[in-house]
Design a protein around this motif. Structure first.
Motif, mmCIF file in Angstrom:
data_model
loop_
_atom_site.group_PDB
_atom_site.id
_atom_site.type_symbol
_atom_site.label_atom_id
_atom_site.label_comp_id
_atom_site.label_asym_id
_atom_site.label_seq_id
_atom_site.Cartn_x
_atom_site.Cartn_y
_atom_site.Cartn_z
ATOM 1 N N THR A 69 0.896 -1.149 0.206
ATOM 2 C CA THR A 69 0.259 0.173 -0.213
ATOM 3 C C THR A 69 1.123 1.170 -0.213
ATOM 4 O O THR A 69 0.449 2.536 -0.694
ATOM 5 C CB THR A 69 -0.814 -0.378 1.111
ATOM 6 N N LEU A 70 2.250 1.312 0.959
ATOM 7 C CA LEU A 70 3.054 2.458 0.855
ATOM 8 C C LEU A 70 3.681 2.373 -0.952
ATOM 9 O O LEU A 70 3.404 3.509 -1.438
ATOM 10 C CB LEU A 70 4.102 1.887 2.051
ATOM 11 N N LEU A 71 3.830 1.582 -1.229
ATOM 12 C CA LEU A 71 5.143 2.017 -2.767
ATOM 13 C C LEU A 71 3.199 2.204 -3.872
ATOM 14 O O LEU A 71 3.738 2.989 -4.152
ATOM 15 C CB LEU A 71 4.815 0.246 -2.869
ATOM 16 N N VAL A 72 2.428 1.384 -3.238
ATOM 17 C CA VAL A 72 1.377 2.673 -4.177
ATOM 18 C C VAL A 72 1.247 3.465 -3.745
ATOM 19 O O VAL A 72 0.267 4.442 -5.246
ATOM 20 C CB VAL A 72 0.094 0.857 -4.344
ATOM 21 N N GLY A 73 1.065 4.051 -2.775
ATOM 22 C CA GLY A 73 0.221 5.495 -2.600
ATOM 23 C C GLY A 73 1.899 6.064 -3.368
ATOM 24 O O GLY A 73 1.265 7.525 -3.663
ATOM 25 N N LEU A 74 2.796 5.855 -2.859
ATOM 26 C CA LEU A 74 4.632 6.893 -3.564
ATOM 27 C C LEU A 74 4.030 7.045 -4.519
ATOM 28 O O LEU A 74 3.868 7.822 -5.348
ATOM 29 C CB LEU A 74 5.315 6.488 -3.038
ATOM 30 N N VAL A 75 3.742 6.009 -5.108
ATOM 31 C CA VAL A 75 3.558 5.884 -7.016
ATOM 32 C C VAL A 75 2.516 6.490 -7.390
ATOM 33 O O VAL A 75 2.705 7.725 -8.281
ATOM 34 C CB VAL A 75 3.352 4.468 -7.903
ATOM 35 N N PHE A 76 0.698 6.623 -6.847
ATOM 36 C CA PHE A 76 -0.012 7.330 -6.824
ATOM 37 C C PHE A 76 0.026 8.900 -6.357
ATOM 38 O O PHE A 76 0.195 9.943 -7.773
ATOM 39 C CB PHE A 76 -1.190 6.664 -5.360
ATOM 40 N N PHE A 77 0.972 8.999 -5.762
ATOM 41 C CA PHE A 77 1.279 10.693 -5.731
ATOM 42 C C PHE A 77 2.310 11.165 -6.558
ATOM 43 O O PHE A 77 2.285 12.641 -6.613
ATOM 44 C CB PHE A 77 1.549 10.746 -4.215
ATOM 45 N N PHE A 78 3.126 10.670 -6.740
ATOM 46 C CA PHE A 78 4.270 11.470 -8.124
ATOM 47 C C PHE A 78 3.316 11.507 -9.146
ATOM 48 O O PHE A 78 3.901 12.461 -9.980
ATOM 49 C CB PHE A 78 5.495 10.058 -7.939
ATOM 50 N N LEU A 79 2.352 10.158 -9.783
ATOM 51 C CA LEU A 79 1.448 10.041 -10.802
ATOM 52 C C LEU A 79 0.648 11.642 -10.559
ATOM 53 O O LEU A 79 0.400 12.413 -11.506
ATOM 54 C CB LEU A 79 0.742 9.248 -11.247
ATOM 55 N N LEU A 80 0.084 11.876 -9.507
ATOM 56 C CA LEU A 80 -0.861 13.340 -9.049
ATOM 57 C C LEU A 80 -0.037 14.324 -9.603
ATOM 58 O O LEU A 80 -0.128 15.155 -9.875
ATOM 59 C CB LEU A 80 -1.239 13.018 -8.000
ATOM 60 N N ASP A 81 1.526 14.131 -9.468
ATOM 61 C CA ASP A 81 2.163 15.710 -9.357
ATOM 62 C C ASP A 81 2.466 15.597 -10.899
ATOM 63 O O ASP A 81 2.444 17.108 -10.889
ATOM 64 C CB ASP A 81 3.692 15.413 -8.257
ATOM 65 N N LYS A 82 2.416 14.734 -11.341
ATOM 66 C CA LYS A 82 3.017 15.406 -13.168
ATOM 67 C C LYS A 82 1.584 15.014 -13.554
ATOM 68 O O LYS A 82 1.860 16.248 -14.159
ATOM 69 C CB LYS A 82 3.444 13.372 -13.355
ATOM 70 N N ALA A 83 0.888 15.085 -13.189
ATOM 71 C CA ALA A 83 -0.709 15.566 -13.474
ATOM 72 C C ALA A 83 -0.934 17.144 -13.164
ATOM 73 O O ALA A 83 -1.771 17.880 -14.298
ATOM 74 C CB ALA A 83 -1.920 14.674 -12.839
ATOM 75 N N GLU A 84 -0.329 17.568 -12.089
ATOM 76 C CA GLU A 84 -0.439 18.891 -11.566
ATOM 77 C C GLU A 84 0.539 20.045 -12.853
ATOM 78 O O GLU A 84 0.303 20.569 -12.946
ATOM 79 C CB GLU A 84 -0.112 18.723 -10.081
ATOM 80 N N LEU A 85 1.499 19.018 -12.682
ATOM 81 C CA LEU A 85 2.288 19.985 -13.503
ATOM 82 C C LEU A 85 2.489 19.968 -14.641
ATOM 83 O O LEU A 85 2.539 20.866 -15.413
ATOM 84 C CB LEU A 85 3.940 19.274 -13.605
ATOM 85 N N TRP A 86 1.628 18.894 -15.274
ATOM 86 C CA TRP A 86 1.100 18.730 -17.097
ATOM 87 C C TRP A 86 0.250 19.586 -17.351
ATOM 88 O O TRP A 86 0.010 20.785 -18.054
ATOM 89 C CB TRP A 86 0.607 17.847 -17.455
#
Length: 272
Positions: A69-86
């Motif tokens: 869950t921790l790993l999935v969470g970290l990847v999710f927040f990385f993707l969320l940040d990418k979407a925000e930047l995009w």
């Protein structure tokens, strides 16, 4: 009567902690922005590693599931940040320029430049911190509801404990949001709304306390992943500037102060 007590306790803990954090962040400590970033990084890391994760691992949930869950969470927040930047680049029709700013901003090789264009720099970490905050606050609400349903006095102590340990962590959140926007009020409203999710957690917990109790460890781990991600991917890279020995010592001291603050407050909260 219990439901009224739960709602009152969760609103005081969730929103009250944000307003107290704002009074500290924007008042006496507002001028020390760089020091507050170090404090925020320390507070977010300590909230995750010294409070949320130990609590999650004390439950019956398996270590492998929680680490997953921790790993999935970290990847999710990385993707969320990418979407925000995009989204930010798309909105301003100059994605390359945004990337350039973000690249300079992340490595913060020119500390003056990092603050020279507050409106150009993308609001890194703000959605990650708000999402994680909302999940964390929901979990806090369920915990407060569980305590109130066991005993009224226990509920009051749980509400005060949540209020106390959320203050240093919300100071960190407010610093992250203040960096993405010069508007103090907007930052306060956003974090207050996330804090208000505590009441939703309390209300839901009142009706579904037995069913939700099994999922609490996962709420705690998802919230942890957002704080770890924001601290390591957003705040700490900004602190990696070439500074004098005295400034570096101050930066490390503030980082350790953030860790110490959360550790001490969490210890007191669990001591009751």
């Amino acid at each position: 009567m219990t439901l009224v007590a739960i709602l009152f306790g969760t609103i005081c803990a969730g929103v009250g902690s944000v307003w107290l954090a704002a009074a500290l962040s924007f008042g006496a400590l507002g001028r020390y922005t760089q020091h507050m970033l170090s404090l925020a990084a320390g507070a977010l890391l300590a909230t995750a590693f010294m409070h949320l994760l130990p609590e999650a691992f004390e439950s019956q949930a398996g270590a492998q599931e929680l680490f997953g869950t921790l790993l999935v969470g970290l990847v999710f927040f990385f993707l969320l940040d990418k979407a925000e930047l995009w989204h930010h680049g798309h909105e301003h029709h100059h994605g390359g320029h945004v990337h350039e700013i973000q690249h300079g901003h992340s490595h913060a090789s020119h500390s003056g430049h990092a603050h020279a264009h507050p409106h150009s720099a993308p609001p890194m970490g703000s959605w990650a911190v708000l999402t994680g905050d909302s999940v964390h606050c929901f979990g806090d609400g369920v915990l407060i509801a569980s305590a109130f349903m066991a005993d009224l006095r226990l509920g009051v102590i749980a509400s005060l404990a949540v209020l106390a340990h959320e203050i240093p962590h919300h100071m960190g959140d407010l610093m992250v949001l203040r960096r993405s926007s010069a508007n103090k009020r907007a930052a306060l409203v956003k974090v207050s709304l996330a804090g208000a999710v505590t009441a939703i957690g309390g209300f839901t917990g009142y009706w579904l306390v037995d069913q939700l109790h099994d999922y609490l460890p996962y709420f705690l781990v998802v919230a942890s992943s957002s704080f770890i991600y924001v601290a390591l991917a957003d705040l700490i890279p900004q602190l990696q500037t070439r500074l004098s020995a005295r400034q570096t010592a101050a930066q490390i001291a503030w980082l350790l102060a953030g860790i110490a603050l959360v550790t001490v407050v969490s210890g007191l909260a669990h001591g009751h």
